[in-house]
Design a protein around this motif. Structure first.
Motif, PDB file in Angstrom:
ATOM      1  N   ARG A 127      52.848  11.277  67.682  1.00  0.00           N
ATOM      2  CA  ARG A 127      51.431  10.884  67.647  1.00  0.00           C
ATOM      3  C   ARG A 127      50.904  10.923  66.218  1.00  0.00           C
ATOM      4  NH1 ARG A 127      51.232  14.548  72.176  1.00  0.00           N
ATOM      5  NH2 ARG A 127      49.923  16.020  71.011  1.00  0.00           N
ATOM      6  N   ARG A 128      51.233  11.975  65.491  1.00  0.00           N
ATOM      7  CA  ARG A 128      50.769  12.087  64.109  1.00  0.00           C
ATOM      8  C   ARG A 128      51.457  11.044  63.209  1.00  0.00           C
ATOM      9  NH1 ARG A 128      47.719  16.420  62.729  1.00  0.00           N
ATOM     10  NH2 ARG A 128      48.351  16.235  60.543  1.00  0.00           N
ATOM     11  N   ALA A 129      52.717  10.741  63.515  1.00  0.00           N
ATOM     12  CA  ALA A 129      53.433   9.746  62.712  1.00  0.00           C
ATOM     13  C   ALA A 129      52.775   8.375  62.838  1.00  0.00           C
ATOM     14  CB  ALA A 129      54.900   9.673  63.142  1.00  0.00           C
ATOM     15  N   LEU A 130      52.375   8.004  64.058  1.00  0.00           N
ATOM     16  CA  LEU A 130      51.719   6.706  64.234  1.00  0.00           C
ATOM     17  C   LEU A 130      50.387   6.673  63.499  1.00  0.00           C
ATOM     18  CD1 LEU A 130      51.645   3.912  65.478  1.00  0.00           C
ATOM     19  CD2 LEU A 130      50.593   4.904  67.523  1.00  0.00           C
ATOM     20  N   ALA A 131      49.628   7.767  63.581  1.00  0.00           N
ATOM     21  CA  ALA A 131      48.347   7.824  62.868  1.00  0.00           C
ATOM     22  C   ALA A 131      48.552   7.684  61.362  1.00  0.00           C
ATOM     23  CB  ALA A 131      47.633   9.133  63.192  1.00  0.00           C
ATOM     24  N   MET A 132      49.583   8.328  60.847  1.00  0.00           N
ATOM     25  CA  MET A 132      49.853   8.282  59.407  1.00  0.00           C
ATOM     26  C   MET A 132      50.411   6.932  58.970  1.00  0.00           C
ATOM     27  SD  MET A 132      51.498  12.110  59.314  1.00  0.00           S
ATOM     28  CE  MET A 132      52.083  12.106  57.631  1.00  0.00           C
ATOM     29  N   ALA A 133      51.007   6.192  59.901  1.00  0.00           N
ATOM     30  CA  ALA A 133      51.606   4.905  59.556  1.00  0.00           C
ATOM     31  C   ALA A 133      50.571   3.800  59.384  1.00  0.00           C
ATOM     32  CB  ALA A 133      52.614   4.494  60.629  1.00  0.00           C
ATOM     33  N   LEU A 134      49.377   3.990  59.937  1.00  0.00           N
ATOM     34  CA  LEU A 134      48.370   2.932  59.943  1.00  0.00           C
ATOM     35  C   LEU A 134      47.409   3.089  58.773  1.00  0.00           C
ATOM     36  CD1 LEU A 134      47.503   2.647  63.740  1.00  0.00           C
ATOM     37  CD2 LEU A 134      49.311   1.521  62.426  1.00  0.00           C
ATOM     38  N   ASN A 135      47.346   2.077  57.943  1.00  0.00           N
ATOM     39  CA  ASN A 135      46.397   2.048  56.824  1.00  0.00           C
ATOM     40  C   ASN A 135      45.090   1.439  57.342  1.00  0.00           C
ATOM     41  OD1 ASN A 135      44.975   1.801  54.462  1.00  0.00           O
ATOM     42  ND2 ASN A 135      46.681   0.956  53.282  1.00  0.00           N
ATOM     43  N   ARG A 136      44.321   2.236  58.036  1.00  0.00           N
ATOM     44  CA  ARG A 136      43.123   1.745  58.714  1.00  0.00           C
ATOM     45  C   ARG A 136      42.063   1.206  57.745  1.00  0.00           C
ATOM     46  NH1 ARG A 136      40.942   6.295  61.120  1.00  0.00           N
ATOM     47  NH2 ARG A 136      42.101   7.499  59.575  1.00  0.00           N
ATOM     48  N   LYS A 177      57.350   8.363  57.992  1.00  0.00           N
ATOM     49  CA  LYS A 177      58.805   8.166  58.069  1.00  0.00           C
ATOM     50  C   LYS A 177      59.537   9.486  58.289  1.00  0.00           C
ATOM     51  CE  LYS A 177      59.159   3.998  55.165  1.00  0.00           C
ATOM     52  NZ  LYS A 177      59.694   3.443  53.900  1.00  0.00           N
ATOM     53  N   LYS A 178      59.055  10.523  57.632  1.00  0.00           N
ATOM     54  CA  LYS A 178      59.696  11.842  57.766  1.00  0.00           C
ATOM     55  C   LYS A 178      59.591  12.361  59.194  1.00  0.00           C
ATOM     56  CE  LYS A 178      59.538  16.561  55.908  1.00  0.00           C
ATOM     57  NZ  LYS A 178      58.862  17.481  54.964  1.00  0.00           N
ATOM     58  N   LEU A 179      58.404  12.222  59.808  1.00  0.00           N
ATOM     59  CA  LEU A 179      58.222  12.705  61.175  1.00  0.00           C
ATOM     60  C   LEU A 179      59.052  11.894  62.164  1.00  0.00           C
ATOM     61  CD1 LEU A 179      54.379  13.412  61.232  1.00  0.00           C
ATOM     62  CD2 LEU A 179      56.234  15.095  61.269  1.00  0.00           C
ATOM     63  N   VAL A 180      59.128  10.572  61.955  1.00  0.00           N
ATOM     64  CA  VAL A 180      59.948   9.733  62.826  1.00  0.00           C
ATOM     65  C   VAL A 180      61.415  10.134  62.708  1.00  0.00           C
ATOM     66  CG1 VAL A 180      60.796   7.384  63.195  1.00  0.00           C
ATOM     67  CG2 VAL A 180      58.344   7.778  62.847  1.00  0.00           C
ATOM     68  N   ALA A 181      61.872  10.387  61.489  1.00  0.00           N
ATOM     69  CA  ALA A 181      63.268  10.796  61.282  1.00  0.00           C
ATOM     70  C   ALA A 181      63.555  12.130  61.959  1.00  0.00           C
ATOM     71  CB  ALA A 181      63.564  10.872  59.783  1.00  0.00           C
ATOM     72  N   GLN A 211      53.477  -4.126  62.906  1.00  0.00           N
ATOM     73  CA  GLN A 211      54.041  -4.296  61.568  1.00  0.00           C
ATOM     74  C   GLN A 211      54.060  -2.969  60.807  1.00  0.00           C
ATOM     75  OE1 GLN A 211      51.718  -6.791  58.952  1.00  0.00           O
ATOM     76  NE2 GLN A 211      53.460  -7.249  57.649  1.00  0.00           N
ATOM     77  N   GLN A 212      52.969  -2.228  60.852  1.00  0.00           N
ATOM     78  CA  GLN A 212      52.889  -0.979  60.097  1.00  0.00           C
ATOM     79  C   GLN A 212      53.729   0.122  60.738  1.00  0.00           C
ATOM     80  OE1 GLN A 212      48.723  -0.248  58.331  1.00  0.00           O
ATOM     81  NE2 GLN A 212      48.328  -1.685  59.998  1.00  0.00           N
ATOM     82  N   ALA A 213      53.737   0.174  62.087  1.00  0.00           N
ATOM     83  CA  ALA A 213      54.548   1.195  62.753  1.00  0.00           C
ATOM     84  C   ALA A 213      56.030   0.979  62.493  1.00  0.00           C
ATOM     85  CB  ALA A 213      54.252   1.185  64.251  1.00  0.00           C
ATOM     86  N   GLU A 214      56.461  -0.270  62.489  1.00  0.00           N
ATOM     87  CA  GLU A 214      57.875  -0.545  62.243  1.00  0.00           C
ATOM     88  C   GLU A 214      58.259  -0.230  60.800  1.00  0.00           C
ATOM     89  OE1 GLU A 214      58.461  -4.551  63.633  1.00  0.00           O
ATOM     90  OE2 GLU A 214      58.936  -3.845  65.673  1.00  0.00           O
ATOM     91  N   ALA A 215      57.294  -0.340  59.880  1.00  0.00           N
ATOM     92  CA  ALA A 215      57.577   0.047  58.492  1.00  0.00           C
ATOM     93  C   ALA A 215      57.833   1.544  58.387  1.00  0.00           C
ATOM     94  CB  ALA A 215      56.407  -0.344  57.597  1.00  0.00           C
ATOM     95  N   ALA A 216      57.317   2.321  59.357  1.00  0.00           N
ATOM     96  CA  ALA A 216      57.526   3.769  59.351  1.00  0.00           C
ATOM     97  C   ALA A 216      58.761   4.181  60.132  1.00  0.00           C
ATOM     98  CB  ALA A 216      56.299   4.468  59.941  1.00  0.00           C
TER      99      ALA A 216
END
Length: 376
Positions: A127-136, A177-181, A211-216
């Motif tokens: 959940r936090r990784a998705l929030a961090m991936a989005l440049n709102r 990226k770190k959290l996803v890994a 697009q942004q989530a896949e970049a993460a």
């Protein structure tokens, strides 16, 4: 076939086709009567409103239709059958809405079982990784022209519980990226389906998130569905991620129904769409509802704001702007201020005290209590 019958049946076919084209349901996913209930309630609602609209148009006896339908008597006959159809469709719509609930009460049907929040969002890291991936802040001007305000929590500025910085994760692609890994190193897949309605604005949001989530490091599949199907998935908790506009922007207690977890008797809250049952949020919601001290209520809702930020139960995008167009001679659309200290006299406490002024948010509509117009 007589012309009036052709118009009657042709109009029903037209309404059905328009409903189908506007947002086709995922028929393969309609499993069980409750899934069909959502779709057919929407369909009968559309047909009913359409039939009643044409019937109302015929009541004014438009001459251009009278000539084309073959005379006033033929137009009246069509009006009669439209009225009968509207009554029948309204009853069917009502039965689809109420019937399954009655069947559950009679023991004929079982209420759909809501499971825990689906993977991968049962893990706070995801959940936090998705929030961090989005440049709102970057998404907002591109998708909305910068009109809305980027949100870091459920409360808009001016609402009790609002905080300038509740601690919601800001854009940090490396951190995402770190959290996803980390999540995938534990043997899980950072893969999810993102669903939303098929209107152009919603599709643009979905594509930007993908697009942004896949970049993460996420793998994202997009799913377009009708609003009825989206709501059904939210209630059944059969979705992974969905774009949803909700949460009234007035007093935070209005969100009690959306955020409370387990209800009295141990039942799951069907409209807690995010699927969390957070003991801290439950306690703070109860405190905010029962506390008479304004400062204590404010502190409780601020703590809810911080808890949402910490757990990232929702990824906030922006507040939805609403507006009312008024004539120059219309006043008091937001209602009057609350009474001052002396209820028998007008005065500064009744008119100027900012704490007593009506809320200007429109999330749940606006009061008509103080609406007035100048004499003409």
């Amino acid at each position: 076939m007589k012309l009036s019958k052709q118009v009657f049946w042709g109009y029903l076919v037209f309404l059905s086709a328009a409903w189908w084209i506007a947002g086709r349901a995922d028929w393969g996913s309609l499993d069980g009567i409750f899934a069909w209930r959502a779709v057919l309630s929407q369909y009968t609602g559309v047909i009913g409103i359409g039939v009643m609209s044409l019937a109302m148009l015929l009541t004014v006896r438009p001459t251009f239709l009278e000539r084309r339908l073959g005379g006033l008597d033929k137009m009246y006959r069509l009006h009669k059958w439209l009225g009968i159809a509207a009554l029948v469709i309204a009853i069917i719509h009502w039965l689809w809405s109420k019937g399954p609930k009655w069947a559950v009460g009679w023991g004929v049907l079982e209420r759909p079982v809501r499971g825990p929040r689906p993977q991968p969002f049962d893990d706070v890291r995801v959940r936090r990784a998705l929030a961090m991936a989005l440049n709102r802040p970057s998404m907002n001007p591109r998708l909305n022209g910068g009109v809305p305000t980027v949100a870091d929590g459920p409360f808009a500025k001016g609402v009790v519980g609002y905080l300038d910085d509740p601690g919601f994760p800001s854009f940090d692609l490396a951190g995402a990226k770190k959290l996803v890994a980390e999540y995938e190193a534990d043997g899980h897949e950072a893969r999810f389906v993102l669903s939303n309605t098929p209107d152009p604005a919603s599709v643009r949001i979905m594509e930007s998130v993908k697009q942004q989530a896949e970049a993460a490091g996420f793998r994202v599949e997009l799913k377009r569905e009708t609003q009825a199907a989206q709501i059904n998935d939210a209630i059944g908790r059969t979705y992974q991620a969905t774009v949803f506009r909700n949460y009234p922007g007035d007093d935070p207690d209005a969100n009690y129904v959306w955020w409370y977890g387990t209800l009295d008797g141990g039942a799951s809250n069907l409209v807690n769409f995010s699927g969390f049952d957070d003991a801290d949020i439950n306690r703070l919601l109860d405190l905010g509802r029962t506390e008479a001290d304004p400062a204590a209520r404010k502190a409780a809702y601020e703590d809810i704001n911080r808890r949402f930020a910490d757990q990232a139960y929702s990824t906030w995008l922006w507040t939805a702007p609403w507006a009312i167009a008024l004539g120059a001679d219309v006043h008091g659309v937001f209602g009057p201020p609350l009474p001052g200290d002396d209820l028998t006299e007008p005065g500064p406490a009744s008119t100027d005290d900012p704490d007593l002024q009506p809320n200007t948010g429109l999330a749940t509509g606006h009061s008509l209590l103080g609406l007035w117009t100048e004499a003409r």
